[in-house]
Design a protein around this motif. Structure first.
Motif, PDB file in Angstrom:
ATOM      1  N   ALA A 177     -26.765 -53.042 -33.928  1.00  0.00           N
ATOM      2  CA  ALA A 177     -26.855 -53.241 -35.384  1.00  0.00           C
ATOM      3  C   ALA A 177     -27.974 -52.379 -35.967  1.00  0.00           C
ATOM      4  O   ALA A 177     -27.800 -51.715 -37.002  1.00  0.00           O
ATOM      5  CB  ALA A 177     -27.103 -54.721 -35.693  1.00  0.00           C
ATOM      6  N   LEU A 178     -29.119 -52.368 -35.300  1.00  0.00           N
ATOM      7  CA  LEU A 178     -30.259 -51.558 -35.769  1.00  0.00           C
ATOM      8  C   LEU A 178     -29.877 -50.079 -35.839  1.00  0.00           C
ATOM      9  O   LEU A 178     -30.147 -49.392 -36.844  1.00  0.00           O
ATOM     10  CB  LEU A 178     -31.452 -51.752 -34.816  1.00  0.00           C
ATOM     11  CG  LEU A 178     -32.677 -50.892 -35.086  1.00  0.00           C
ATOM     12  CD1 LEU A 178     -33.393 -51.361 -36.344  1.00  0.00           C
ATOM     13  CD2 LEU A 178     -33.647 -50.913 -33.904  1.00  0.00           C
ATOM     14  N   ALA A 179     -29.223 -49.584 -34.785  1.00  0.00           N
ATOM     15  CA  ALA A 179     -28.870 -48.157 -34.731  1.00  0.00           C
ATOM     16  C   ALA A 179     -27.848 -47.802 -35.806  1.00  0.00           C
ATOM     17  O   ALA A 179     -27.982 -46.773 -36.489  1.00  0.00           O
ATOM     18  CB  ALA A 179     -28.322 -47.818 -33.348  1.00  0.00           C
ATOM     19  N   GLU A 180     -26.826 -48.637 -35.981  1.00  0.00           N
ATOM     20  CA  GLU A 180     -25.809 -48.326 -36.991  1.00  0.00           C
ATOM     21  C   GLU A 180     -26.380 -48.457 -38.405  1.00  0.00           C
ATOM     22  O   GLU A 180     -25.977 -47.747 -39.315  1.00  0.00           O
ATOM     23  CB  GLU A 180     -24.587 -49.238 -36.807  1.00  0.00           C
ATOM     24  CG  GLU A 180     -23.767 -48.905 -35.578  1.00  0.00           C
ATOM     25  CD  GLU A 180     -23.063 -47.543 -35.665  1.00  0.00           C
ATOM     26  OE1 GLU A 180     -22.672 -47.139 -36.768  1.00  0.00           O
ATOM     27  OE2 GLU A 180     -22.929 -46.886 -34.618  1.00  0.00           O
ATOM     28  N   HIS A 181     -27.339 -49.364 -38.588  1.00  0.00           N
ATOM     29  CA  HIS A 181     -27.986 -49.532 -39.889  1.00  0.00           C
ATOM     30  C   HIS A 181     -28.885 -48.342 -40.212  1.00  0.00           C
ATOM     31  O   HIS A 181     -28.906 -47.831 -41.335  1.00  0.00           O
ATOM     32  CB  HIS A 181     -28.801 -50.833 -39.874  1.00  0.00           C
ATOM     33  CG  HIS A 181     -29.515 -51.116 -41.154  1.00  0.00           C
ATOM     34  ND1 HIS A 181     -30.871 -51.318 -41.215  1.00  0.00           N
ATOM     35  CD2 HIS A 181     -29.068 -51.232 -42.419  1.00  0.00           C
ATOM     36  CE1 HIS A 181     -31.222 -51.533 -42.468  1.00  0.00           C
ATOM     37  NE2 HIS A 181     -30.155 -51.499 -43.224  1.00  0.00           N
ATOM     38  N   ARG A 182     -29.610 -47.856 -39.219  1.00  0.00           N
ATOM     39  CA  ARG A 182     -30.542 -46.739 -39.450  1.00  0.00           C
ATOM     40  C   ARG A 182     -29.844 -45.378 -39.459  1.00  0.00           C
ATOM     41  O   ARG A 182     -30.177 -44.509 -40.264  1.00  0.00           O
ATOM     42  CB  ARG A 182     -31.592 -46.699 -38.342  1.00  0.00           C
ATOM     43  CG  ARG A 182     -32.578 -47.831 -38.367  1.00  0.00           C
ATOM     44  CD  ARG A 182     -33.751 -47.556 -39.303  1.00  0.00           C
ATOM     45  NE  ARG A 182     -34.764 -48.558 -39.073  1.00  0.00           N
ATOM     46  CZ  ARG A 182     -35.741 -48.402 -38.196  1.00  0.00           C
ATOM     47  NH1 ARG A 182     -35.852 -47.290 -37.515  1.00  0.00           N
ATOM     48  NH2 ARG A 182     -36.612 -49.362 -38.010  1.00  0.00           N
ATOM     49  N   HIS A 183     -28.919 -45.192 -38.486  1.00  0.00           N
ATOM     50  CA  HIS A 183     -28.408 -43.835 -38.270  1.00  0.00           C
ATOM     51  C   HIS A 183     -26.888 -43.725 -38.352  1.00  0.00           C
ATOM     52  O   HIS A 183     -26.356 -42.630 -38.210  1.00  0.00           O
ATOM     53  CB  HIS A 183     -28.801 -43.322 -36.872  1.00  0.00           C
ATOM     54  CG  HIS A 183     -30.173 -43.687 -36.419  1.00  0.00           C
ATOM     55  ND1 HIS A 183     -31.305 -43.167 -37.001  1.00  0.00           N
ATOM     56  CD2 HIS A 183     -30.609 -44.525 -35.446  1.00  0.00           C
ATOM     57  CE1 HIS A 183     -32.374 -43.676 -36.382  1.00  0.00           C
ATOM     58  NE2 HIS A 183     -31.979 -44.494 -35.451  1.00  0.00           N
ATOM     59  N   GLY A 184     -26.168 -44.820 -38.497  1.00  0.00           N
ATOM     60  CA  GLY A 184     -24.723 -44.758 -38.292  1.00  0.00           C
ATOM     61  C   GLY A 184     -23.886 -45.170 -39.483  1.00  0.00           C
ATOM     62  O   GLY A 184     -24.193 -44.860 -40.638  1.00  0.00           O
ATOM     63  N   ALA A 185     -22.829 -45.927 -39.193  1.00  0.00           N
ATOM     64  CA  ALA A 185     -21.805 -46.250 -40.196  1.00  0.00           C
ATOM     65  C   ALA A 185     -22.336 -47.128 -41.327  1.00  0.00           C
ATOM     66  O   ALA A 185     -21.780 -47.128 -42.423  1.00  0.00           O
ATOM     67  CB  ALA A 185     -20.626 -46.943 -39.514  1.00  0.00           C
ATOM     68  N   ALA A 186     -23.384 -47.908 -41.065  1.00  0.00           N
ATOM     69  CA  ALA A 186     -23.882 -48.853 -42.074  1.00  0.00           C
ATOM     70  C   ALA A 186     -25.191 -48.389 -42.707  1.00  0.00           C
ATOM     71  O   ALA A 186     -25.946 -49.197 -43.260  1.00  0.00           O
ATOM     72  CB  ALA A 186     -24.082 -50.228 -41.451  1.00  0.00           C
ATOM     73  N   ARG A 187     -25.456 -47.091 -42.626  1.00  0.00           N
ATOM     74  CA  ARG A 187     -26.661 -46.537 -43.275  1.00  0.00           C
ATOM     75  C   ARG A 187     -26.648 -46.923 -44.746  1.00  0.00           C
ATOM     76  O   ARG A 187     -25.611 -46.810 -45.408  1.00  0.00           O
ATOM     77  CB  ARG A 187     -26.618 -45.015 -43.156  1.00  0.00           C
ATOM     78  CG  ARG A 187     -27.901 -44.406 -42.666  1.00  0.00           C
ATOM     79  CD  ARG A 187     -27.691 -42.919 -42.490  1.00  0.00           C
ATOM     80  NE  ARG A 187     -28.589 -42.205 -43.373  1.00  0.00           N
ATOM     81  CZ  ARG A 187     -29.831 -41.882 -43.054  1.00  0.00           C
ATOM     82  NH1 ARG A 187     -30.296 -42.186 -41.883  1.00  0.00           N
ATOM     83  NH2 ARG A 187     -30.602 -41.246 -43.907  1.00  0.00           N
ATOM     84  N   ASN A 188     -27.748 -47.383 -45.241  1.00  0.00           N
ATOM     85  CA  ASN A 188     -27.907 -47.761 -46.651  1.00  0.00           C
ATOM     86  C   ASN A 188     -27.167 -49.042 -47.034  1.00  0.00           C
ATOM     87  O   ASN A 188     -27.083 -49.375 -48.210  1.00  0.00           O
ATOM     88  CB  ASN A 188     -27.478 -46.625 -47.596  1.00  0.00           C
ATOM     89  CG  ASN A 188     -28.273 -45.364 -47.335  1.00  0.00           C
ATOM     90  OD1 ASN A 188     -29.472 -45.439 -47.066  1.00  0.00           O
ATOM     91  ND2 ASN A 188     -27.618 -44.218 -47.375  1.00  0.00           N
TER      92      ASN A 188
END
Ligand SMILES: [Zn+2]
Length: 394
Positions: A204-215
């Motif tokens: 979750a952290l990775a997708e939030h920071r760098h992936g599909a869920a950025r922003n």
């Protein structure tokens, strides 16, 4: 010793906030910092200058849009050094070494009986970490480059952690790991400071920071692999729950009289949706005992496989539709090995579309993890980097 005034403390807090924001985002303009952090233009200008002078930020000319002066962007400047990420799955482990800007320098993944034999899994993980660090050192020496210190490792584990966050919490999920000082054992074997987090939380952290869920600040990340787990980001921050077990959706009961689960209950989601369950259902497509173990991608286009993936997706989607009503996320990101199959994602969308409360189905975006099955490892590296930089003198 100089007297630390209130103004000094406020200034330092502002500096940490600006630096943290630029590091998390990768870059930011002064105008973005004003808007995002709610600080005045003069304050941002002064703090940015201080960070530029101290070498913690650098400045780059932005790309113009043809109208007016292109904006300048602030970028983080990192000292030499690296961190280690470890992803422990139920049946595999992955290790990577990355610099502070999260450029991966070396990476290795191998099969391991993580569930059944923790000591052997820890020995294998420590050996791989040492091999990768030696390789990074040798590569740098060959290029005449200097390597900085490597002090921090974050390990992702497929289950809930106890209150001290140094060992597994559940005596039933990963029973063989119960009572083992996992962080201590890894630290002893590697000489690194080791921190743990749940693997889905790291995804979750990775997708939030760098992936599909950025922003996106309200997300559910699901790792669908040998087990099923979720990581939650609520209002921009990871939500671990009161005991660290938030998101253990793999043990949601689907059928009362279903198959026995490793957790001791019956009919859990994991007994129906997991790579092993799908492979068992597909085993008849490749009869005989010979040959290497079945792998999911071998069956990607087979019509029977498509039906099984779609039904697995619909089952997981029923659980996620209920979670959407509870948490109202903007985005549901699907990661883990099973997310690579299109019918699986389509099945999830189908259930959320049918079962989520009116309005949710239009608002909730169901996306495949942009980082793929590496999301957990990238999350481990990201958290290790954040911890290492916090500990380093600014
Ligand atoms: Zn269970």
């Amino acid at each position: 010793m100089a007297h630390d005034t209130t103004a000094d403390r406020v200034r330092r807090a502002m500096r940490d906030e600006v630096l943290g924001h630029v590091r998390r985002q990768g870059s930011a303009s002064r105008a973005e910092l004003e808007a995002e952090l709610g600080m005045g233009r003069q304050a941002i200008a002064a703090v940015a200058q201080e960070l530029l002078d101290s070498g913690l930020l650098t400045e780059q000319q932005g790309v113009g849009n043809g109208r007016g002066r292109p904006g300048r962007r602030l970028l983080p400047q990192y000292s030499p050094g690296a961190v280690v990420g470890l992803d422990l799955g139920h049946r595999h482990l992955g290790v990577a070494v990355a610099t502070f800007d999260l450029t991966i320098q070396a990476e290795e993944r191998c099969a391991a009986d993580v569930d059944g034999d923790p000591v052997a899994a820890l020995d294998t993980a420590a050996r791989l970490i040492r091999q990768l660090l030696d390789k990074v050192q040798a590569d740098a020496t060959a290029q005449g480059a200097a390597t900085g210190p490597v002090t921090t490792c974050v390990a992702g584990v497929p289950g809930p952690l106890n209150a001290s966050r140094r060992a597994m919490a559940s005596p039933t999920i990963l029973a063989n790991w119960s009572g083992l000082d996992l962080a201590g054992e890894l630290s002893e074997r590697t000489g690194l400071k080791v921190f743990l987090d749940n693997d889905a939380n790291l995804g979750a952290l990775a997708e939030h920071r760098h992936g599909a869920a950025r922003n996106h600040d309200n997300i559910i990340y699901v790792k669908a692999s040998d087990g099923v787990g979720a990581g939650l980001i609520i209002n921009g921050a990871p939500a671990h729950g009161s005991s660290g077990a938030a998101g253990e959706i793999g043990h949601t009961q689907i059928t009362q009289d279903g198959a026995w689960c490793r957790c001791g209950n019956r009919g859990c989601l994991e007994t129906i949706v997991s790579t092993q369950q799908v492979l068992q259902q597909l085993a008849h497509l490749r009869p005989g005992e010979c040959g290497p173990p079945l792998r999911l991608h071998e069956f990607a286009g087979h019509p029977v496989a498509r039906k099984i993936f779609a039904e697995s997706g619909r089952t997981l989607g029923r659980v996620l539709a209920n979670l959407c009503a509870l948490l109202d996320p903007a985005t549901v990101v699907i990661g883990g090995e099973m997310s690579l199959a299109d019918p699986f994602i389509d099945g999830i969308r189908d259930s959320i579309g049918r079962l989520a409360q009116p309005g949710f189905d239009d608002r909730v975006h169901v996306l495949r993890a942009a980082l793929g099955p590496r999301a957990e490892l990238m999350g481990a590296l990201t958290l290790a980097r954040d911890i290492a930089l916090q500990a380093a003198p600014a």
